[in-house]
Write an enzyme that holds these catalytic residues in place. Structure first.
Site, PDB file in Angstrom:
ATOM      1  N   LYS A  70       0.771  -0.992  -0.141  1.00  0.00           N
ATOM      2  CA  LYS A  70      -0.013  -0.067  -0.103  1.00  0.00           C
ATOM      3  C   LYS A  70       0.844   1.413  -0.094  1.00  0.00           C
ATOM      4  O   LYS A  70       0.368   2.307  -0.671  1.00  0.00           O
ATOM      5  CB  LYS A  70      -0.919   0.093   1.202  1.00  0.00           C
ATOM      6  CG  LYS A  70      -2.115  -1.132   0.917  1.00  0.00           C
ATOM      7  CD  LYS A  70      -3.056  -0.924   2.544  1.00  0.00           C
ATOM      8  CE  LYS A  70      -4.199  -1.714   2.230  1.00  0.00           C
ATOM      9  NZ  LYS A  70      -5.268  -1.816   2.919  1.00  0.00           N
ATOM     10  N   ASP A 107      -9.891   3.045   2.322  1.00  0.00           N
ATOM     11  CA  ASP A 107     -10.098   2.118   3.882  1.00  0.00           C
ATOM     12  C   ASP A 107     -10.814   2.830   4.774  1.00  0.00           C
ATOM     13  O   ASP A 107     -11.465   2.311   5.467  1.00  0.00           O
ATOM     14  CB  ASP A 107      -8.784   1.574   4.091  1.00  0.00           C
ATOM     15  CG  ASP A 107      -8.273   0.419   3.388  1.00  0.00           C
ATOM     16  OD1 ASP A 107      -9.097  -0.161   2.718  1.00  0.00           O
ATOM     17  OD2 ASP A 107      -6.941  -0.043   3.669  1.00  0.00           O
ATOM     18  N   ALA A 134      -0.327   0.624  14.246  1.00  0.00           N
ATOM     19  CA  ALA A 134       0.243   1.951  13.615  1.00  0.00           C
ATOM     20  C   ALA A 134       0.525   1.632  12.173  1.00  0.00           C
ATOM     21  O   ALA A 134       1.544   2.042  11.731  1.00  0.00           O
ATOM     22  CB  ALA A 134       1.256   2.604  14.287  1.00  0.00           C
ATOM     23  N   GLY A 135       0.024   0.544  11.521  1.00  0.00           N
ATOM     24  CA  GLY A 135       0.462   0.129  10.287  1.00  0.00           C
ATOM     25  C   GLY A 135      -0.588   0.751   9.241  1.00  0.00           C
ATOM     26  O   GLY A 135      -0.994   1.911   9.260  1.00  0.00           O
ATOM     27  N   GLY A 136      -0.805   0.132   7.965  1.00  0.00           N
ATOM     28  CA  GLY A 136      -1.416   1.069   7.065  1.00  0.00           C
ATOM     29  C   GLY A 136      -2.988   1.144   7.324  1.00  0.00           C
ATOM     30  O   GLY A 136      -3.400   2.273   7.101  1.00  0.00           O
ATOM     31  N   TYR A 224     -11.412  -9.433   9.241  1.00  0.00           N
ATOM     32  CA  TYR A 224     -12.597 -10.014   9.221  1.00  0.00           C
ATOM     33  C   TYR A 224     -12.433 -11.441   8.742  1.00  0.00           C
ATOM     34  O   TYR A 224     -13.424 -12.173   8.420  1.00  0.00           O
ATOM     35  CB  TYR A 224     -12.933  -9.380   7.717  1.00  0.00           C
ATOM     36  CG  TYR A 224     -12.371  -9.659   6.582  1.00  0.00           C
ATOM     37  CD1 TYR A 224     -12.592 -10.682   5.847  1.00  0.00           C
ATOM     38  CD2 TYR A 224     -11.500  -8.749   5.931  1.00  0.00           C
ATOM     39  CE1 TYR A 224     -11.826 -10.741   4.630  1.00  0.00           C
ATOM     40  CE2 TYR A 224     -10.781  -8.595   5.050  1.00  0.00           C
ATOM     41  CZ  TYR A 224     -11.105  -9.712   4.120  1.00  0.00           C
ATOM     42  OH  TYR A 224     -10.487 -10.019   3.046  1.00  0.00           O
TER      43      TYR A 224
END
Ligand code: NAP
Length: 279
Positions: A70, A107, A134-136, A224
């Site tokens: 990303k 997102d 604290a990622g994408g 999910y």
């Protein structure tokens, strides 16, 4: 014979076999009687630039971009949607008529809409947020929650420096909390969000006692697979309203589909059932 163009799209990631995006987009292609397909594009990181540059030659209208591409994919775009620029990550590429590449990130909007779908009265300014990770996904969620008026976002990440980068980037409403403080930091929050991979199928569960969490707090998980993570199960038992990551996935897909296929699709019970049948 219809002169309708065959439209090709897909999801680029490494790995991508687990992605439910093909189920979503193929469902909408069939529902709207369109000519087209949506395919998996397993692309190793070292091949990312070649793969993205090849989209036009292969006739793609665009693709989704997922882990781990990303951030790097963003740098290869000719133009970015302003929201993607703020997030410094993309999740959707549109190949325009002239062959140029346009990057979007749906997102965050998808995440907020998933909360509203679960609770139409949800308000972003209802109180502080505790965001784990604290990622994408966290980048997208921070931008979207700030835009919804969140008064304070406490970011708690195993690697503190990555939380600090987000706090430095997004301003004084974003605070950094040590990973060891993730339980005490629940005091007074109106929303708890897990955007780590902990609790995902095949990963360790998130170790988190919820004793300090106010009973009215909403608890959400970007994951999910499974639909109910151990975190959401524990929150449900405690009486919290919970939101899983499927709504985020479904809602981020709508504007991407519209950009490629020219139709804004709906999230219907049939679509949810089609996805649930894959678990
Ligand atoms: P990412 O950029 O790789 O970030 C992963 C995050 O998980 C980081 O904060 C990382 O902390 C943390 N983490 C990983 N292993 C950990 C461990 N053992 N202990 C504590 N923290 C750990 O991934 P992402 O793109 O943000 O995705 C995160 C999750 O969101 C994934 O489960 C993904 O499936 C989900 N997601 C869902 C949607 C949706 O549409 N529903 C969209 C995007 C993402 P460090 O910084 O310390 O490594």
């Amino acid at each position: 014979m219809s002169d309708q163009r065959f439209v090709l799209a897909g999801v680029m990631g490494w790995p991508v076999a687990h992605s439910r995006s093909p189920v979503i987009h193929k469902h909408w292609i069939a529902k709207h009687g369109l000519k087209g397909s949506y395919v998996q594009l397993p692309v190793q990181p070292e091949n990312l630039e070649d793969a993205i540059r090849g989209l036009k030659a292969l006739g793609f209208a665009g693709c989704n971009v997922t882990v781990p591409h990303k951030v790097r994919a963003m740098a290869l775009m000719d133009e970015l949607h302003p929201v993607a620029r703020r997030m410094q990550a993309i999740n959707t590429i549109v190949v325009r008529e002239d062959g140029s590449l346009y990057g979007m990130n749906n997102d965050g909007a998808g995440y907020v809409q998933s909360l509203r779908d679960a609770d139409p009265a949800w308000r972003g300014d209802a109180g502080p947020v505790l965001l784990l990770g604290a990622g994408g996904a966290a980048r997208a969620i921070v931008v979207a929650l700030l835009d919804e008026g969140a008064p304070e976002i406490r970011i708690c990440n195993r690697t503190r420096d990555k939380a600090q980068v987000l706090a430095d980037e997004f301003g004084p409403l974003v605070k950094v909390v040590d990973w060891a403080e993730r339980e005490d930091a629940q005091a007074g929050v109106s929303l708890l969000v897990n955007s780590t991979t902990l609790g995902m199928h095949g990963q360790s569960p998130l170790e988190l006692r919820l004793d300090a969490l106010p009973v009215q707090a909403l608890v959400s998980d970007a994951i999910y697979i499974p639909l109910e993570t151990p975190l959401l199960a524990a929150a449900r038992v405690r009486g919290h309203r919970t939101v899983n990551g499927l709504g985020m996935l479904l809602n981020q897909a709508r504007p991407a589909f519209e950009a490629w296929f020219g139709v804004m699709p709906e999230i219907t019970p049939e679509l949810r059932a089609a996805i649930q049948a894959t678990f």
